[in-house]
Design an enzyme around this catalytic site. Structure first.
Site, PDB file in Angstrom:
ATOM      1  N   GLY A  12       0.847  -1.207   0.000  1.00  0.00           N
ATOM      2  CA  GLY A  12       0.000   0.000   0.000  1.00  0.00           C
ATOM      3  C   GLY A  12       0.869   1.239   0.000  1.00  0.00           C
ATOM      4  O   GLY A  12       2.097   1.173   0.178  1.00  0.00           O
ATOM      5  N   SER A  14       2.601   4.823   1.042  1.00  0.00           N
ATOM      6  CA  SER A  14       3.234   5.302   2.265  1.00  0.00           C
ATOM      7  C   SER A  14       2.152   5.982   3.123  1.00  0.00           C
ATOM      8  O   SER A  14       1.344   6.762   2.608  1.00  0.00           O
ATOM      9  CB  SER A  14       4.325   6.321   1.895  1.00  0.00           C
ATOM     10  OG  SER A  14       4.896   6.842   3.059  1.00  0.00           O
ATOM     11  N   GLY A  15       2.117   5.630   4.370  1.00  0.00           N
ATOM     12  CA  GLY A  15       1.125   6.219   5.267  1.00  0.00           C
ATOM     13  C   GLY A  15      -0.224   5.508   5.267  1.00  0.00           C
ATOM     14  O   GLY A  15      -1.149   5.901   5.980  1.00  0.00           O
ATOM     15  N   LYS A  18       0.576   0.216   6.850  1.00  0.00           N
ATOM     16  CA  LYS A  18       1.241  -1.088   6.818  1.00  0.00           C
ATOM     17  C   LYS A  18       2.022  -1.363   8.104  1.00  0.00           C
ATOM     18  O   LYS A  18       1.883  -2.428   8.702  1.00  0.00           O
ATOM     19  CB  LYS A  18       2.204  -1.167   5.610  1.00  0.00           C
ATOM     20  CG  LYS A  18       1.515  -0.970   4.268  1.00  0.00           C
ATOM     21  CD  LYS A  18       2.490  -1.027   3.110  1.00  0.00           C
ATOM     22  CE  LYS A  18       3.547   0.063   3.111  1.00  0.00           C
ATOM     23  NZ  LYS A  18       3.010   1.435   2.988  1.00  0.00           N
ATOM     24  N   THR A  19       2.830  -0.407   8.509  1.00  0.00           N
ATOM     25  CA  THR A  19       3.655  -0.605   9.707  1.00  0.00           C
ATOM     26  C   THR A  19       2.792  -0.758  10.950  1.00  0.00           C
ATOM     27  O   THR A  19       3.037  -1.628  11.795  1.00  0.00           O
ATOM     28  CB  THR A  19       4.616   0.600   9.880  1.00  0.00           C
ATOM     29  OG1 THR A  19       5.351   0.757   8.674  1.00  0.00           O
ATOM     30  CG2 THR A  19       5.574   0.383  11.035  1.00  0.00           C
ATOM     31  N   SER A  86       5.821  -1.888  -2.194  1.00  0.00           N
ATOM     32  CA  SER A  86       5.759  -2.841  -3.319  1.00  0.00           C
ATOM     33  C   SER A  86       4.715  -2.437  -4.360  1.00  0.00           C
ATOM     34  O   SER A  86       3.695  -3.103  -4.509  1.00  0.00           O
ATOM     35  CB  SER A  86       5.521  -4.273  -2.825  1.00  0.00           C
ATOM     36  OG  SER A  86       4.596  -4.361  -1.763  1.00  0.00           O
TER      37      SER A  86
END
Ligand code: ADP
Length: 181
Positions: A12, A14-15, A18-19, A86
């Protein structure tokens, strides 16, 4: 005793979350006693794939190397969580094919929401032209066409997102009790 391994691949913008989802899932899976490893895109780029840039070629190489490690871990019964933008569909599909036990999680929030969150201040820098080839701004993001799970992080809570992934893993038999072999 043999535990079935699986790679859970979070893709997905950035932001997108995911993390955050990875960290919550990590805790839940470890608490339940499963062997687990996390490959975070940002961290991997400081070691395993250090020196690679953000051209399509380098992004693909980054994903290929992450995928290689995932394959090794997965076949030894580890649950692997990957958190990486990705952005290209073809390389995600290539990695899926090589690993087999692969669960794609599309961590999805509209670009405007991700940009508004700007967790790391990167969108601001990309808009200012300080970062080139930034996914979603001047580089493409190819959304999964058929992900096993989609988390709409602008519409659901973190707990809901985490539970969706957990339930899918359960449904697919990856959280079953280890069986004797
Ligand atoms: P990424 O790793 O995709 O770059 P981060 O996880 O660093 O994104 O940041 C996502 C942000 O979105 C965090 O500030 C997080 O608290 C917020 N957020 C809001 N709702 C959710 C949700 N349902 N799942 C994950 N993150 C969420």
């Amino acid at each position: 005793m043999k535990q079935r391994g699986v790679t859970v691949w979070l893709t997905g913008l950035s932001g997108a979350g995911k993390t955050t989802i990875t960290q919550a899932l990590e805790k839940k899976i470890l608490d339940a006693g499963y062997p687990l490893e996390v490959l975070d895109g940002d961290i991997v780029r400081t070691n395993l794939t250090k020196g690679l840039g953000f051209s399509k070629e380098d992004r693909d190489e980054n994903i290929r190397r992450i995928g290689f490690v995932c394959r090794l871990l997965t076949r030894h019964g580890v649950i692997v969580l990957v958190s990486a933008i990705s952005p290209y569909r073809d390389i995600r599909e290539e990695v899926r094919g090589k690993i087999g036990d692969f669960v794609e999680v599309f961590v999805n929030a509209p670009l405007a929401v991700c940009e508004d969150r700007d967790v790391k201040g990167l969108y601001k820098r990309a808009r200012a032209g300080e970062i080139k080839s930034f996914t979603g701004i001047d580089d493409p993001y190819e959304a999964p066409l058929n992900p096993e799970v989609e988390c709409r992080t602008d519409l659901e809570t973190l707990e809901e997102s985490v539970n969706k992934v957990w339930q899918k893993l359960e449904e697919m038999g990856y959280l079953a009790k280890p069986v004797a072999v």
